[in-house]
Design an enzyme around this catalytic site. Structure first.
Site, PDB file in Angstrom:
ATOM      1  CE  LYS A   1      -1.820   1.711   3.989  1.00  0.00           C
ATOM      2  NZ  LYS A   1      -1.491   3.134   4.139  1.00  0.00           N
ATOM      3  CG  ASN A   2       2.432   2.753   3.555  1.00  0.00           C
ATOM      4  OD1 ASN A   2       1.241   3.021   3.358  1.00  0.00           O
ATOM      5  ND2 ASN A   2       2.946   2.644   4.765  1.00  0.00           N
TER       6      ASN A   2
ATOM      7  CB  CYS B   1      -5.257  11.274  11.637  1.00  0.00           C
ATOM      8  SG  CYS B   1      -3.675  10.548  11.942  1.00  0.00           S
TER       9      CYS B   1
ATOM     10  NE  ARG C   1       0.217  10.142  10.216  1.00  0.00           N
ATOM     11  CZ  ARG C   1      -0.173   9.027   9.623  1.00  0.00           C
ATOM     12  NH1 ARG C   1      -1.342   8.529   9.873  1.00  0.00           N
ATOM     13  NH2 ARG C   1       0.602   8.424   8.750  1.00  0.00           N
TER      14      ARG C   1
ATOM     15  CG  ASP D   1       2.811   1.533   9.486  1.00  0.00           C
ATOM     16  OD1 ASP D   1       2.405   2.366  10.311  1.00  0.00           O
ATOM     17  OD2 ASP D   1       2.913   1.781   8.264  1.00  0.00           O
TER      18      ASP D   1
ATOM     19  NE  ARG E   1      -6.990   4.298   5.512  1.00  0.00           N
ATOM     20  CZ  ARG E   1      -6.029   4.719   6.326  1.00  0.00           C
ATOM     21  NH1 ARG E   1      -6.247   4.803   7.609  1.00  0.00           N
ATOM     22  NH2 ARG E   1      -4.851   5.069   5.862  1.00  0.00           N
TER      23      ARG E   1
HETATM   24  C1  UD1 Z   1       4.108   7.001   6.419  1.00  0.00           C
HETATM   25  C2  UD1 Z   1       3.294   5.756   6.178  1.00  0.00           C
HETATM   26  C3  UD1 Z   1       2.683   5.258   7.482  1.00  0.00           C
HETATM   27  C4  UD1 Z   1       3.773   5.068   8.535  1.00  0.00           C
HETATM   28  C5  UD1 Z   1       4.636   6.325   8.670  1.00  0.00           C
HETATM   29  C6  UD1 Z   1       5.833   6.125   9.572  1.00  0.00           C
HETATM   30  C7  UD1 Z   1       2.534   6.098   3.908  1.00  0.00           C
HETATM   31  C8  UD1 Z   1       1.407   6.366   2.986  1.00  0.00           C
HETATM   32  N1  UD1 Z   1       2.253   6.071   5.206  1.00  0.00           N
HETATM   33  O1  UD1 Z   1       3.220   7.996   6.909  1.00  0.00           O
HETATM   34  O2  UD1 Z   1       2.029   4.022   7.239  1.00  0.00           O
HETATM   35  O3  UD1 Z   1       3.172   4.790   9.786  1.00  0.00           O
HETATM   36  O4  UD1 Z   1       5.130   6.728   7.372  1.00  0.00           O
HETATM   37  O5  UD1 Z   1       6.614   5.075   9.117  1.00  0.00           O
HETATM   38  O6  UD1 Z   1       3.654   5.859   3.476  1.00  0.00           O
HETATM   39  N2  UD1 Z   1       5.912  14.823  10.671  1.00  0.00           N
HETATM   40  C9  UD1 Z   1       6.070  16.166  10.939  1.00  0.00           C
HETATM   41  N3  UD1 Z   1       6.056  17.052   9.881  1.00  0.00           N
HETATM   42  C10 UD1 Z   1       5.897  16.643   8.587  1.00  0.00           C
HETATM   43  C11 UD1 Z   1       5.745  15.266   8.331  1.00  0.00           C
HETATM   44  C12 UD1 Z   1       5.762  14.376   9.386  1.00  0.00           C
HETATM   45  O7  UD1 Z   1       6.219  16.587  12.097  1.00  0.00           O
HETATM   46  O8  UD1 Z   1       5.902  17.494   7.678  1.00  0.00           O
HETATM   47  C13 UD1 Z   1       5.967  13.855  11.796  1.00  0.00           C
HETATM   48  C14 UD1 Z   1       4.696  13.034  11.943  1.00  0.00           C
HETATM   49  O9  UD1 Z   1       3.745  13.700  12.730  1.00  0.00           O
HETATM   50  C15 UD1 Z   1       5.235  11.770  12.622  1.00  0.00           C
HETATM   51  C16 UD1 Z   1       6.636  11.623  12.004  1.00  0.00           C
HETATM   52  O10 UD1 Z   1       6.951  12.894  11.473  1.00  0.00           O
HETATM   53  O11 UD1 Z   1       5.365  11.986  14.007  1.00  0.00           O
HETATM   54  C17 UD1 Z   1       6.731  10.605  10.895  1.00  0.00           C
HETATM   55  O12 UD1 Z   1       5.672  10.830   9.968  1.00  0.00           O
HETATM   56  P1  UD1 Z   1       5.790  10.477   8.429  1.00  0.00           P
HETATM   57  O13 UD1 Z   1       6.993   9.657   8.164  1.00  0.00           O
HETATM   58  O14 UD1 Z   1       5.618  11.725   7.643  1.00  0.00           O
HETATM   59  O15 UD1 Z   1       4.495   9.598   8.231  1.00  0.00           O
HETATM   60  P2  UD1 Z   1       3.663   9.533   6.908  1.00  0.00           P
HETATM   61  O16 UD1 Z   1       4.574   9.776   5.763  1.00  0.00           O
HETATM   62  O17 UD1 Z   1       2.428  10.328   7.045  1.00  0.00           O
END
Ligand code: UD1
Length: 417
Positions: free
Chosen positions: A22-23, A117, A122, A305, A397
């Site tokens: 998925k990711n 969420c 996030r 995850d 999902r």
């Molecule tokens: C992706 C995965 C999700 C997984 C996560 C962490 C996808 C579609 N989803 O989510 O399944 O659980 O990686 O491995 O690939 N953050 C910030 N600022 C930002 C972006 C992120 O502070 O601009 C923080 C988030 O709140 C979180 C951490 O960084 O605490 C990691 O998040 P991130 O790696 O961005 O998760 P996703 O990419 O949303």
């Protein structure tokens, strides 16, 4: 609303085929926005999230045809709508992945802010900061990120934190920018590598994906390509834990043991017997498992995850385990439900202490997010008696045909309305 009913207590046994990740599929589908030529993706898992992403892309003007199950052709010759609406972003945060490609290709995009969420706040500040460094003008209006750029320019971006979709968004944007972009402190997740390889197959010039510095030399345009999505490492891990926690045996096909290192190590440490080849894994359990401590962190460390699923294994293992969640601030929502099934877990801040019990008991439980739902399915299949899981739309999902796959492994599982 649909529910799952599981009659637990039987060790699972048999073989299972892993679906596309998925990711990896979600960003790869968004890469279609980067070219006007036809882009074909294979091994796309049939999930609510991929369906939502395809609807979003279609609404933006991408022509989509489903050639056969899991094979999709996308042609973004005429992008007519620049907006990713709140209704879609709120059900699937990965919709933010259209921002970088749209900006790079057509110079403008409006994507709803994801907001909070269930598993945490996030934010998307790193996506915004990186695009601004590449010359985009970004304003936040009525809950939408409105980004504009006549032409993106390569930049040296040091990300404050490791973010998976942040790295992917900026990498896609940089493929069509003027000059070279360097992403430092980039995410090293295998899904980032899969996206990079997909973009390279479309003509992008990317090096370093899989390390924490990724270099992207912008090109004028990308071209048609066919790309096969990698297997899902989280689905693989979920089935491995199902077999381990139930004291069963499983043969997993179409997977990638090379990207499951720490998960396989932890299963080994707990006492499971594991063998693997290039694309298969065999797991067998002959005695009660031992508790294992773990701490989630960006790849190659233990994936957030897989945290909820491993907590189920620890719930029935011998001894006491400590699980520390360092990625998301509210990712222990499965704990209350597991406790209702007889698990003995204490939570203090981002740490959970799990005292192994000999049995879980079936109960009515509520799924709260995708991986928490998976943990409740695992708990249900090892518990004595009947477990009814509500709000399983979370599960749909991210897990393709889960009850069909589990049924083939001997689990008594049914979906009801
Ligand atoms: C992706 C995965 C999700 C997984 C996560 C962490 C996808 C579609 N989803 O989510 O399944 O659980 O990686 O491995 O690939 N953050 C910030 N600022 C930002 C972006 C992120 O502070 O601009 C923080 C988030 O709140 C979180 C951490 O960084 O605490 C990691 O998040 P991130 O790696 O961005 O998760 P996703 O990419 O949303």
């Amino acid at each position: 609303m649909q529910k799952l009913i599981i009659h637990g207590g039987t060790p699972i046994s048999g073989e299972v085929q892993i679906s596309g990740a998925k990711n990896a599929a979600l960003p790869i589908l968004c890469a279609s926005l980067l070219t006007g030529e036809t882009f074909r993706v294979t091994n796309v898992p049939s999930l609510n999230d991929t369906t939502t992403m395809l609807s979003l892309l279609e609404q933006m003007g991408v022509n989509i045809s489903i050639d056969k199950r899991s094979e999709i052709s996308l042609t973004a010759a005429n992008l007519s709508n620049l907006i990713a609406p709140y209704e879609m972003v709120k059900t699937m945060r990965a919709a933010i992945l259209v921002l970088g490609p749209m900006l790079a290709r057509v110079g403008e995009a409006k994507v709803s802010l994801p907001g909070g969420c269930a598993i945490g706040l996030r934010p998307v500040d790193q996506h915004i900061k990186g695009l601004q460094a590449m010359g985009a003008e970004i304003s936040i209006e009525h809950g939408y990120i409105h980004a504009k750029a006549n032409h993106l320019i390569g930049a040296h971006i040091i990300m404050d934190i490791v973010t998976v979709t942040g790295t992917e968004n900026l990498m896609m944007a940089a493929t069509l920018a003027d000059g070279t972009t360097i992403l430092e402190n980039a995410a090293r997740e295998p899904e980032v590598i899969d996206l990079a390889e997909c973009l390279i197959s479309m003509g992008a010039k990317i090096s370093g994906a899989g390390g924490d510095v990724i270099t992207i030399k912008g090109v004028k345009s990308l071209h048609e390509s066919t790309y096969q999505v990698m297997p899902d490492r989280i689905e693989t891990g979920t089935f491995l834990i199902a077999a381990a926690a139930s004291g069963g045996e499983i043969h997993i096909k179409n997977t990638r043991p090379d990207i499951l290192g720490v998960v396989l190590d932890k299963l080994n440490e707990s006492g499971a017997e594991i063998e693997f080849g290039k694309d298969w894994i065999n797991l067998k359990v002959n005695q009660r498992l031992k508790s294992v401590n773990l701490r989630t962190a960006p790849y190659p460390a233990f994936p957030t995850d897989m945290q909820a699923q491993f907590m189920v294994l620890n719930s029935v293992a011998e001894g006491t385990a400590i699980i520390t969640e360092t990625i998301f601030e509210n990712r222990f929502m499965h704990v209350l439900e597991l406790k209702r099934m007889g698990a003995c877990i204490e939570v203090e801040g981002n740490t959970a202490v799990i005292h192994g019990v000999t049995n879980l008991e079936g109960a009515g439980v509520m799924a709260t997010d995708l991986r928490a739902s998976a943990s409740l399915v695992l708990a249900g299949l090892i518990a004595q008696g009947e477990t009814i899981i509500d709000r399983i739309y979370h599960l749909d999902r991210g897990y393709e045909r889960i009850e069909e796959k589990l049924s083939c492994l001997g689990v008594r599982i049914n979906r009801i309305n």
